[in-house]
Motif scaffolding. Structure first.
Motif, mmCIF file in Angstrom:
data_model
loop_
_atom_site.group_PDB
_atom_site.id
_atom_site.type_symbol
_atom_site.label_atom_id
_atom_site.label_comp_id
_atom_site.label_asym_id
_atom_site.label_seq_id
_atom_site.Cartn_x
_atom_site.Cartn_y
_atom_site.Cartn_z
ATOM 1 N N LYS A 208 11.996 11.829 132.218
ATOM 2 C CA LYS A 208 12.345 13.084 131.565
ATOM 3 C C LYS A 208 11.076 13.887 131.320
ATOM 4 O O LYS A 208 10.029 13.335 131.019
ATOM 5 C CB LYS A 208 13.021 12.843 130.219
ATOM 6 C CG LYS A 208 14.362 12.191 130.299
ATOM 7 C CD LYS A 208 15.031 12.155 128.947
ATOM 8 C CE LYS A 208 14.508 10.990 128.134
ATOM 9 N NZ LYS A 208 15.254 10.793 126.877
ATOM 10 N N VAL A 209 11.194 15.188 131.414
ATOM 11 C CA VAL A 209 10.152 16.112 130.993
ATOM 12 C C VAL A 209 10.817 17.005 129.965
ATOM 13 O O VAL A 209 11.675 17.817 130.312
ATOM 14 C CB VAL A 209 9.604 16.942 132.186
ATOM 15 C CG1 VAL A 209 8.594 17.960 131.694
ATOM 16 C CG2 VAL A 209 9.007 16.031 133.243
ATOM 17 N N SER A 210 10.500 16.770 128.708
ATOM 18 C CA SER A 210 11.160 17.480 127.607
ATOM 19 C C SER A 210 12.677 17.332 127.677
ATOM 20 O O SER A 210 13.431 18.267 127.441
ATOM 21 C CB SER A 210 10.768 18.962 127.594
ATOM 22 O OG SER A 210 9.392 19.108 127.435
ATOM 23 N N THR B 22 15.746 23.065 136.582
ATOM 24 C CA THR B 22 15.900 21.928 135.684
ATOM 25 C C THR B 22 17.369 21.527 135.587
ATOM 26 O O THR B 22 18.269 22.326 135.847
ATOM 27 C CB THR B 22 15.385 22.240 134.262
ATOM 28 O OG1 THR B 22 16.129 23.334 133.733
ATOM 29 C CG2 THR B 22 13.903 22.564 134.265
ATOM 30 N N ASP C 137 19.789 18.895 132.825
ATOM 31 C CA ASP C 137 19.784 17.978 131.688
ATOM 32 C C ASP C 137 20.590 16.721 131.969
ATOM 33 O O ASP C 137 20.668 15.825 131.153
ATOM 34 C CB ASP C 137 20.279 18.658 130.412
ATOM 35 C CG ASP C 137 21.683 19.224 130.548
ATOM 36 O OD1 ASP C 137 22.254 19.167 131.659
ATOM 37 O OD2 ASP C 137 22.206 19.721 129.552
ATOM 38 N N SER D 283 10.123 15.798 138.319
ATOM 39 C CA SER D 283 9.637 15.250 137.048
ATOM 40 C C SER D 283 8.275 14.559 137.205
ATOM 41 O O SER D 283 8.046 13.478 136.699
ATOM 42 C CB SER D 283 10.672 14.295 136.455
ATOM 43 O OG SER D 283 11.848 15.001 136.115
#
Length: 100
Positions: free
Chosen positions: A19-21, A59, A61, A79
């Motif tokens: 994950k990136v943020s 992006t 989620d 990522s």
């Protein structure tokens, strides 16, 4: 006796990414003209044509599926993992990415 051929393992159709943020981050660079489709359970994230030299970021989620019909036309970082140029000219490339 005839030697038995050993099957070459195929890459997993799903890649686990970090994950990136809290998101899966796609960074695409077109090395040739290429059509790209990225989608997840909520729908299409991007569907269109990239021209040689274009750079785009997207992006998701949740897990996301990436498809191109010209694997030589796209260099991809997901990522933070560099996948480089994805394959051969006119080769179809489809893989799912999920946070793992």
């Amino acid at each position: 006796a005839t030697p038995t051929e050993t099957a070459t393992p195929k890459p997993s159709p799903t890649y686990l990414v970090s994950k990136v943020s809290g998101l899966i981050v796609f960074k695409l660079t077109a090395t040739e003209n290429a059509s790209v489709h990225i989608y997840n359970a909520c729908g299409t994230i991007f569907s269109g044509r990239l021209k040689k030299g274009d750079t785009k970021s997207f992006t998701s989620d949740t897990e996301a599926t990436f498809t191109t019909s010209n694997a030589a036309g796209i260099s991809m970082i997901v990522s933070g993992t560099d996948y480089g140029v994805l394959g051969e000219h006119s080769q179809v490339y489809t893989h799912k990415f999920r946070i793992g």
